[in-house]
Design a protein around this motif. Structure first.
Motif, short mmCIF file in Angstrom:
data_model
loop_
_atom_site.label_atom_id
_atom_site.label_comp_id
_atom_site.label_asym_id
_atom_site.label_seq_id
_atom_site.Cartn_x
_atom_site.Cartn_y
_atom_site.Cartn_z
N LEU A 2 0.88 -1.17 0.00
CA LEU A 2 0.00 0.00 0.00
C LEU A 2 0.91 1.21 0.00
CD1 LEU A 2 -2.32 -1.24 2.82
CD2 LEU A 2 -3.10 -0.65 0.53
N VAL A 3 0.66 2.15 -0.89
CA VAL A 3 1.50 3.33 -0.99
C VAL A 3 0.62 4.56 -0.80
CG1 VAL A 3 3.10 4.61 -2.45
CG2 VAL A 3 2.99 2.10 -2.65
N LEU A 4 0.85 5.25 0.31
CA LEU A 4 0.16 6.51 0.56
C LEU A 4 0.96 7.60 -0.15
CD1 LEU A 4 -0.62 5.85 4.28
CD2 LEU A 4 -2.34 6.45 2.55
N THR A 5 0.30 8.36 -1.01
CA THR A 5 1.02 9.28 -1.87
C THR A 5 0.12 10.43 -2.31
OG1 THR A 5 2.43 9.38 -3.84
CG2 THR A 5 0.46 7.97 -3.98
N ALA A 6 0.70 11.34 -3.06
CA ALA A 6 -0.03 12.41 -3.75
C ALA A 6 0.86 12.91 -4.87
CB ALA A 6 -0.38 13.55 -2.79
N ASP A 7 0.27 13.26 -5.98
CA ASP A 7 1.08 13.63 -7.15
C ASP A 7 1.82 14.95 -6.98
OD1 ASP A 7 -1.22 15.23 -7.40
OD2 ASP A 7 -1.35 14.95 -9.55
N TRP A 8 1.40 15.81 -6.07
CA TRP A 8 2.07 17.09 -5.85
C TRP A 8 3.36 16.94 -5.03
CZ3 TRP A 8 2.50 17.39 -0.71
CH2 TRP A 8 1.51 16.83 0.09
N CYS A 9 3.58 15.79 -4.44
CA CYS A 9 4.69 15.59 -3.51
C CYS A 9 5.99 15.26 -4.25
CB CYS A 9 4.33 14.45 -2.55
SG CYS A 9 5.67 14.05 -1.41
N GLU A 37 10.49 -6.21 -9.82
CA GLU A 37 11.49 -7.27 -9.68
C GLU A 37 11.09 -8.30 -8.63
OE1 GLU A 37 14.76 -9.39 -10.70
OE2 GLU A 37 14.15 -7.52 -11.68
N ALA A 38 10.45 -7.84 -7.57
CA ALA A 38 10.10 -8.72 -6.46
C ALA A 38 8.72 -9.34 -6.59
CB ALA A 38 10.19 -7.93 -5.15
N GLY A 39 7.98 -8.97 -7.62
CA GLY A 39 6.63 -9.51 -7.77
C GLY A 39 5.66 -9.00 -6.72
N ILE A 40 5.88 -7.78 -6.25
CA ILE A 40 5.00 -7.17 -5.24
C ILE A 40 3.88 -6.43 -5.97
CG2 ILE A 40 4.83 -5.44 -3.41
CD1 ILE A 40 7.82 -5.99 -2.82
N GLU A 41 2.67 -6.83 -5.70
CA GLU A 41 1.51 -6.13 -6.24
C GLU A 41 1.26 -4.90 -5.37
OE1 GLU A 41 -3.11 -7.08 -7.52
OE2 GLU A 41 -1.97 -8.59 -6.44
N ALA A 42 1.16 -3.75 -5.97
CA ALA A 42 1.03 -2.50 -5.21
C ALA A 42 -0.26 -1.78 -5.55
CB ALA A 42 2.23 -1.59 -5.49
N ARG A 43 -0.76 -1.07 -4.55
CA ARG A 43 -1.90 -0.18 -4.73
C ARG A 43 -1.54 1.18 -4.16
NH1 ARG A 43 -2.87 -3.55 -7.67
NH2 ARG A 43 -4.76 -4.77 -7.95
N TYR A 44 -1.95 2.22 -4.87
CA TYR A 44 -1.61 3.60 -4.55
C TYR A 44 -2.85 4.30 -4.03
CZ TYR A 44 2.55 2.23 -6.95
OH TYR A 44 3.70 1.55 -7.30
N LEU A 45 -2.74 4.84 -2.82
CA LEU A 45 -3.84 5.53 -2.16
C LEU A 45 -3.48 7.01 -2.00
CD1 LEU A 45 -4.21 2.77 0.50
CD2 LEU A 45 -6.02 3.37 -1.10
N ILE A 46 -4.39 7.87 -2.40
CA ILE A 46 -4.16 9.31 -2.29
C ILE A 46 -4.28 9.71 -0.82
CG2 ILE A 46 -4.85 11.59 -3.10
CD1 ILE A 46 -3.78 9.51 -5.28
N ILE A 98 5.18 3.64 2.32
CA ILE A 98 5.01 2.35 1.65
C ILE A 98 4.87 1.28 2.73
CG2 ILE A 98 6.05 0.66 0.09
CD1 ILE A 98 7.63 3.11 -1.11
N ILE A 99 3.75 0.59 2.72
CA ILE A 99 3.45 -0.43 3.71
C ILE A 99 3.42 -1.78 3.00
CG2 ILE A 99 1.82 -1.21 5.47
CD1 ILE A 99 0.61 1.83 4.99
N LEU A 100 4.29 -2.68 3.41
CA LEU A 100 4.26 -4.04 2.86
C LEU A 100 3.41 -4.91 3.76
CD1 LEU A 100 7.90 -4.83 1.65
CD2 LEU A 100 6.00 -3.84 0.38
N ALA A 101 2.60 -5.75 3.15
CA ALA A 101 1.72 -6.64 3.90
C ALA A 101 1.82 -8.05 3.35
CB ALA A 101 0.27 -6.15 3.80
N ASP A 102 1.56 -9.02 4.23
CA ASP A 102 1.54 -10.42 3.80
C ASP A 102 0.17 -10.76 3.22
OD1 ASP A 102 -0.21 -10.84 5.98
OD2 ASP A 102 1.36 -11.72 7.23
N GLU A 103 -0.02 -11.99 2.82
CA GLU A 103 -1.27 -12.40 2.17
C GLU A 103 -2.49 -12.26 3.07
OE1 GLU A 103 0.36 -16.28 0.98
OE2 GLU A 103 -0.32 -15.74 -1.04
N GLU A 104 -2.27 -12.29 4.40
CA GLU A 104 -3.39 -12.15 5.34
C GLU A 104 -3.69 -10.68 5.67
OE1 GLU A 104 -0.76 -14.48 6.15
OE2 GLU A 104 -1.99 -15.90 5.03
N GLY A 105 -2.94 -9.76 5.08
CA GLY A 105 -3.17 -8.35 5.32
C GLY A 105 -2.45 -7.79 6.53
#
Length: 182
Positions: A53-60, A76-85, A108-115
């Motif tokens: 999970l990536v907390l972000t904003a385009d102005w930053c 490279e690591a096969g990490i599926e990511a989602r971007y949250l404003i 950037i928050i990395l989580a396992d399959e169980e969340g």
């Protein structure tokens, strides 16, 4: 905290890029020019089947430089990511405040399959923070009439440095990989 619900709310990488209006060209320039220096380290994350999970904003400006590096690691690591404003997800953001008070991004928050959270990175690599601190040292006090103009100039210098200095990208890469491998 189960991060799966937050993950489902986020943009995938291309959706986030399409969403961007500010700093998009600079971020894409870095993304195009950056290659992993340590792909083997990123590959070590692969067996863990992580999500991000990536907390972000385009102005930053920090997101502008950090996200292309993270995207390369994630690929490279096969990490599926989602971007949250950030400002649309303050309930999550407020759980990851910098120094307990600042909504600094990216996070950037990395989580396992169980969340479950397994690692957190952001908003800056320590070596980059040191550069920012050194550049800010020359700014006048916030109540000084010259502050606003000087701060705008500072932001421009940081943006230029972020876009043009590959050594910063390497420092970010190494710090992210070190954090994610713990």
């Amino acid at each position: 905290m189960d991060l799966r619900t937050w993950f489902d709310k986020g943009y995938n990488e291309q959706e986030y890029i399409d969403y961007m209006q500010t700093n998009k060209d600079n971020m894409l320039q870095i993304k195009e020019q950056f290659t992993l220096h340590s792909p083997q380290k990123a590959g070590l994350l692969k067996p863990h089947r992580l999500r991000a999970l990536v907390l972000t904003a385009d102005w930053c400006g920090d997101a502008m430089v950090n996200l292309p590096v993270f995207m390369a690691i994630a690929h490279e690591a096969g990490i599926e990511a989602r971007y949250l404003i950030r400002d649309e997800n303050l309930d999550l953001m407020d759980q990851y405040l910098t120094n307990g008070t600042a909504r600094s991004i990216p996070i950037i928050i990395l989580a396992d399959e169980e969340g479950n959270e397994v690692a957190k990175w952001g908003p800056r690599a320590p070596s980059v923070q040191q550069k920012v601190t050194e550049l800010r040292a020359g700014l006048p006090a916030k109540d000084d009439p010259a502050y606003e103009e000087a701060f705008k100039s500072h932001i421009g210098k940081m943006r230029e440095l972020y876009v043009s200095d590959p050594s910063i990208w390497r420092e970010i890469e190494e710090d992210m990989l070190q954090t994610f491998a713990q």
